[in-house]
Design a protein around this motif. Structure first.
Motif, short mmCIF file in Angstrom:
data_model
loop_
_atom_site.label_atom_id
_atom_site.label_comp_id
_atom_site.label_asym_id
_atom_site.label_seq_id
_atom_site.Cartn_x
_atom_site.Cartn_y
_atom_site.Cartn_z
N PRO A 1 0.80 -1.23 0.00
CA PRO A 1 0.00 0.00 0.00
C PRO A 1 0.84 1.28 0.00
N ILE B 1 1.40 2.57 -3.68
CA ILE B 1 0.32 2.79 -4.66
C ILE B 1 0.42 4.14 -5.36
N PHE C 1 -7.38 -6.62 -4.15
CA PHE C 1 -8.37 -5.59 -4.46
C PHE C 1 -7.75 -4.24 -4.75
N PRO D 1 -12.92 -9.08 -7.91
CA PRO D 1 -13.15 -8.29 -6.69
C PRO D 1 -13.53 -6.85 -6.99
N LEU E 1 -17.11 -6.68 -8.50
CA LEU E 1 -18.14 -6.87 -7.47
C LEU E 1 -18.41 -5.59 -6.72
N GLN E 2 -17.35 -4.85 -6.49
CA GLN E 2 -17.48 -3.59 -5.77
C GLN E 2 -18.42 -2.65 -6.54
N LYS F 1 -22.07 -3.73 -6.21
CA LYS F 1 -22.63 -3.43 -4.91
C LYS F 1 -23.33 -2.08 -4.94
N MET G 1 -26.08 -11.38 -3.23
CA MET G 1 -25.57 -12.65 -2.72
C MET G 1 -25.28 -13.63 -3.87
N ALA H 1 -21.98 -12.64 -5.26
CA ALA H 1 -20.90 -12.99 -4.33
C ALA H 1 -20.60 -14.48 -4.40
N THR I 1 -14.13 -8.47 -1.34
CA THR I 1 -15.44 -7.97 -1.76
C THR I 1 -16.55 -8.94 -1.40
N VAL I 2 -16.26 -10.23 -1.59
CA VAL I 2 -17.26 -11.25 -1.26
C VAL I 2 -17.53 -11.24 0.24
N SER J 1 -17.12 -8.80 2.28
CA SER J 1 -17.83 -7.57 2.63
C SER J 1 -19.31 -7.68 2.26
N LEU J 2 -19.62 -8.27 1.10
CA LEU J 2 -21.02 -8.45 0.72
C LEU J 2 -21.73 -9.35 1.73
N THR K 1 -21.98 -7.30 5.15
CA THR K 1 -22.87 -6.15 5.09
C THR K 1 -24.31 -6.64 5.16
N LYS L 1 -1.94 -3.18 7.58
CA LYS L 1 -2.22 -2.83 6.18
C LYS L 1 -3.70 -2.83 5.87
N PHE M 1 -7.30 -2.34 4.72
CA PHE M 1 -7.96 -1.38 3.86
C PHE M 1 -9.25 -1.95 3.27
N ASP M 2 -9.11 -3.07 2.52
CA ASP M 2 -10.19 -3.60 1.69
C ASP M 2 -11.54 -3.65 2.40
N TYR N 1 -12.97 -0.28 3.58
CA TYR N 1 -13.42 0.55 2.46
C TYR N 1 -14.74 0.04 1.91
N GLN N 2 -14.87 -1.29 1.84
CA GLN N 2 -16.06 -1.87 1.23
C GLN N 2 -17.26 -1.93 2.17
N MET N 3 -17.01 -2.03 3.47
CA MET N 3 -18.15 -2.17 4.38
C MET N 3 -18.62 -0.85 4.96
N VAL O 1 -4.28 3.48 5.26
CA VAL O 1 -4.16 3.19 3.83
C VAL O 1 -5.26 3.91 3.05
N ILE P 1 -4.29 7.54 2.76
CA ILE P 1 -3.30 7.69 1.68
C ILE P 1 -4.02 7.72 0.34
N PHE P 2 -4.89 6.73 0.14
CA PHE P 2 -5.64 6.60 -1.09
C PHE P 2 -6.47 7.85 -1.37
#
Lengths: 300, 315
Positions: free
Chosen positions: A144, A147, A233, A249, A252-253, A256, A267, A270, B142-143, B145-146, B149, B251, B253-254, B257-259, B272, B275-276
């Motif tokens: 990270p 990036i 991701f 990944p 999917l985002q 959502k 679902m 996913a 992502t999965v 998080s889905l 959530t 580290k 992040f993922d 960020y997604q949830m 992170v 930073i992004f």
């Protein structure tokens, strides 16, 4: 004593029979029953998210968003959500993108890491110690942190919105170089000497003697790198905006936010995204477990 | 890079050097240098271009006022760093990161240990347990998080439904600043504990059976054996897993960020993400790079601690 009868990581049917032979000694004590109960409780907890996602995916949207929670939906089970996802979603495309970028990352990683690991293990060249130190030190660089400059560099190289932007920065795995080197170190040098006598070149020795002997560790590294690449991701998210390049990944985002409150469809996508690696795991369970354990343990 | 030079050198047998022949493979020679660097070259190219160069250019960037729009590329010294150290947003995100690291590491190590210890007793159908504990690790963030959530959904979620059946109040899992980070810890535990579990299981299976045999002859029970043999034998593994976990958790992040996208009210935003966001939403590449380097400094610090601890252990 029960502890010793555990499956040793020996391949084939041997552990199973060993276990059976010792089975009589393992009485169903209170302790064992308690252990099974606790293990089962955790297993159920760990399976609930999968189960709940699956049930939801097979519901109608109305049932999925009904205020009353149902494991057996009133309107029955349906594949509606999956059909919808296939129709207007891009799951197959994203799966393909994930597959080929991950495969490319794995292949390039294996080739370049094995080559440099071989040099570090077997060839006594000037600057080797320095190179080794630099590679080991670089293990602590957290991706990270890179990036921002990496994105800028990709812009300069005009690789943003190409698959190369996803692939190339993910092929450097200093820890895996180290894992491979440690394995190569254990291969007896005598094996190479015969080949040297026959006048084989370094490259030939590497390809025909070292690599075939290293299949287990190569498989382990490949599995480790592939899983990591498949699920990554942050970097694919940053380096691609082109919808046709999205990996699973990242795709999917976007789903959502696009589907919003379409719970059944969420679902279903996913689950479709999870399916490939779960299937691979079912088929190659032993190798994957060994791969993750060896590289995970040795990678430090 | 000339397979000819490589073969020229290796043509000579190492064990029986002919008179006047060049040095064998293990001796340092100009051809060994050539083939050594030749083998290293492909890796080095990627290493230099995609790791070392970004590392250097990132540091340079952090000394400039560079932005994505191209403004002010001149060197402004350590002004970005000075600004960052006075930036409450950065401190908050660093604090969130450390908080997550502290509260996630304990369960991620302990639960993994319990899982491995249970399986190590030798339960039937090993593959089934391993599958259920480890499978989540194979999922993309992502999965995960889905899944979560959906389960955390305040009205329709499975978890609140369960709580209300127990007569407990509903919880606004991802919307309550006091709870959101814990919700993320639970999802992370479910997702990644399988990796630590596998490392523990592998280490447990490497403990020689004789230890247990001797202990059981002496009349030591299962608990006694676990605490007197298994745990001490696992100490190096535990140290390693704890340190790996700390580095991994830093580290994060993922899933955040997604949830929660860092919310509610920035209560879960990790460094992170900061930073992004400063880089890509705020377009301030130089400033963002400076924060990256502060974060990197933190990681280096933890790594040095790891090095010192493991060194002392093995010494």
């Amino acid at each position: 004593m029960a502890t010793t009868t555990l499956t040793r990581p020996t391949p084939g049917a041997a552990p199973a029979t060993a276990q059976k032979m010792r089975q009589p000694r393992k009485k169903l004590t209170v302790g064992r029953i308690a252990a099974i109960v606790v293990a089962a409780f955790i297993a159920v907890l760990w399976l609930i998210p999968f189960a709940w996602a699956t049930v939801t995916a097979f519901k109608t949207e109305t049932d999925a968003s009904a205020a009353k929670i149902s494991w057996v939906p009133p309107s029955g089970f349906t594949v509606e959500a999956f059909a919808k996802v296939f129709q207007d979603g891009n799951i197959p495309l994203w799966t393909w993108n994930s597959l080929y970028t991950s495969a490319a990352i794995t292949a390039i990683t294996l080739v370049i890491s094995a080559l440099v690991a071989y040099a570090l293990s077997r060839i006594d060249f000037k600057g080797k110690k320095v190179l080794m130190t630099v590679i080991i030190a670089s293990i602590i660089i957290p991706p990270p942190v890179l990036i921002i400059p990496l994105f800028y560099q990709m812009l300069a190289l005009q690789m943003i919105d190409t698959s190369w932007a996803i692939i190339l920065p993910q092929v450097i795995h200093p820890a895996m170089v180290f894992v491979l080197k440690k394995f190569f170190d254990q291969i007896p040098r005598e094996l190479e000497e015969a080949a040297v006598m026959d006048g084989a070149s370094r490259l030939r020795i590497f390809m025909q003697i070292i690599l075939p002997l290293s299949r287990p560790i190569l498989a382990a590294v490949a599995i480790f790198v592939f899983i990591g690449a498949w699920n990554n991701f942050l970097w694919p998210f940053i380096s691609t905006n082109d919808g046709s390049l999205l990996t699973l990944p990242v795709g999917l985002q976007t789903i959502k936010s696009a589907y919003g409150v379409q719970y059944a469809q969420n679902m279903a996508s996913a689950l479709l995204a999870a399916l490939p690696l779960i299937l691979v795991f079912l088929f190659f369970q032993r190798q994957i477990i060994k791969g993750v354990a060896t590289t995970g343990l040795a990678g430090t | 890079m000339s397979s000819s030079t490589m073969s020229r050198r290796t043509n000579q047998p190492r064990t029986t050097p002919k008179p006047g022949a060049k040095a064998g493979p293990s001796l340092r020679s100009s051809s060994a240098n050539l083939s050594g660097w030749g083998f290293a070259a492909p890796f080095l190219v990627f290493f230099l271009v995609f790791l070392i160069w970004p590392l250097i250019s990132g540091f340079y960037m952090s000394l400039t006022g560079k932005s994505l729009t191209g403004a002010n590329e001149s060197i402004i010294g350590f002004a970005n760093y000075a600004e960052a150290f006075a930036d409450a947003g950065m401190w908050r995100s660093l604090g969130n990161t450390l908080y997550f690291t502290v509260i996630s590491t304990v369960p991620l190590v302990l639960v993994a240990l319990v899982m491995a210890a249970l399986l190590n007793i030798g339960l039937p159908a090993q593959w089934l347990w391993r599958l259920s504990y480890f499978a989540p690790f194979l999922l993309a963030s992502t999965v995960v998080s889905l899944f979560f959530t959906w389960m955390y959904n305040p009205q329709l979620g499975l978890i609140n439904d369960f709580l209300s059946k127990l007569g407990l109040p509903k919880v606004a899992w991802l919307n309550d600043p006091n709870v959101a980070m814990w919700a993320i810890v639970i999802a992370t535990l479910w997702w990644t504990v399988g990796f630590n579990f596998l490392l523990y299981l592998a280490a447990m299976q490497n403990i020689p059976a004789q230890h247990y045999e001797a202990a059981s002859l002496d009349g030591a029970g299962a608990w006694r054996q676990f605490f007197s043999i298994t745990l001490p034998q696992l100490t190096p593994t535990t140290v390693m897993i704890v340190l790996l976990q700390i580095l991994a958790s830093l580290k994060i992040f993922d899933q955040v960020y997604q949830m929660t996208a860092g919310g509610p009210g920035g209560s879960t935003r990790p460094v992170v993400q900061y930073i992004f966001e400063t880089g890509f939403t705020g377009y301030r590449l130089g400033y963002s790079a400076a924060i990256s380097y502060i974060f990197f400094g933190l990681i280096v610090l933890v790594s040095i601690m790891q090095f010192v601890i493991t060194r002392r252990r093995s010494a």
